[in-house]
Motif scaffolding. Structure first.
Motif, PDB file in Angstrom:
ATOM      1  N   ARG A 132      38.234  91.405 -12.327  1.00  0.00           N
ATOM      2  CA  ARG A 132      38.535  92.306 -13.446  1.00  0.00           C
ATOM      3  C   ARG A 132      37.343  93.205 -13.773  1.00  0.00           C
ATOM      4  N   LEU A 133      36.135  92.720 -13.510  1.00  0.00           N
ATOM      5  CA  LEU A 133      34.930  93.509 -13.775  1.00  0.00           C
ATOM      6  C   LEU A 133      34.608  94.487 -12.650  1.00  0.00           C
ATOM      7  N   LEU A 157      37.682  86.756 -13.328  1.00  0.00           N
ATOM      8  CA  LEU A 157      36.842  87.573 -14.206  1.00  0.00           C
ATOM      9  C   LEU A 157      36.061  88.595 -13.391  1.00  0.00           C
ATOM     10  N   TYR A 158      35.426  88.147 -12.328  1.00  0.00           N
ATOM     11  CA  TYR A 158      34.629  89.064 -11.509  1.00  0.00           C
ATOM     12  C   TYR A 158      35.500  90.178 -10.935  1.00  0.00           C
ATOM     13  N   LYS A 172      29.615  94.629  -6.351  1.00  0.00           N
ATOM     14  CA  LYS A 172      30.043  95.698  -7.266  1.00  0.00           C
ATOM     15  C   LYS A 172      29.029  96.819  -7.173  1.00  0.00           C
ATOM     16  N   LYS A 193      32.525  87.232 -19.908  1.00  0.00           N
ATOM     17  CA  LYS A 193      32.680  88.676 -19.695  1.00  0.00           C
ATOM     18  C   LYS A 193      31.564  89.434 -20.402  1.00  0.00           C
ATOM     19  N   LEU A 248      28.770  91.667 -18.433  1.00  0.00           N
ATOM     20  CA  LEU A 248      28.604  93.096 -18.726  1.00  0.00           C
ATOM     21  C   LEU A 248      27.178  93.401 -19.182  1.00  0.00           C
TER      22      LEU A 248
END
Length: 167
Positions: free
Chosen positions: A141-142, A138-139, A165, A106, A110
């Motif tokens: 959640r990001l 994870l991706y 994103k 993470k 970031l």
């Protein structure tokens, strides 16, 4: 009785002498998950043994994670090959089992996203495979969204999960 020893973890930009170590990590993790070169995964990348040189190009960045002085993971960002000028790709996020579950992926993602923003990218793309469920979670959640179909010319023919994103 169990005692824990302090562990030194360092996230830093890749250096030329890291090439062999990070290539070894990527090959090890790829083998662990059955991500073979014949299917177009990262292990088929002709630049795998020269990541420092690849990520020394404009708008690119790659960071390695050192544990007690040894490279144990890494990840980066670069313009998407064959993509539009405002589109980058989150690339080569690989971590040895000893690093997983500690928030380092993470942190690195970031950091890569912030680098992308600072270098004029408006969108970040990634490709992965459905078997990497923790990475996909994870991706998500990001803020990465699943998209239909691939973008650019990555050559990763068996990466059936594509995500984007907006930065």
């Amino acid at each position: 009785m169990t005692t824990s020893l302090p562990v030194s973890v360092l996230v830093r930009p890749i250096r030329p002498e890291d090439n062999a170590a990070i290539a070894h990590v990527i090959r090890h993790v790829s083998a662990e998950f059955g991500l073979t070169a014949d299917k177009g995964y990262t292990v088929a990348d002709p630049n795998l043994d020269h990541l420092y040189e690849s990520y020394s190009q404009p708008r690119c960045a790659y960071w390695v994670v050192e544990v007690d002085g040894k490279v144990a993971g890494g990840g980066g960002v670069a313009p998407l090959s064959g993509g539009e000028d405002d589109l980058c790709e989150l690339q080569k996020m690989y971590f040895l089992p000893s690093l997983r579950g500690q928030g380092l992926a993470k942190r690195l993602a970031l950091q890569a996203i912030e680098h992308a923003r600072q270098n004029g990218f408006a969108r970040c793309y990634l490709e992965t495979t459905a078997s990497l469920t923790q990475a996909i979670a994870l991706y998500e959640r990001l803020g990465f969204q699943h998209i239909d179909g691939s973008l650019g010319n990555t050559g990763h023919v068996d990466c059936e999960v594509t995500m984007l994103k907006y930065l």
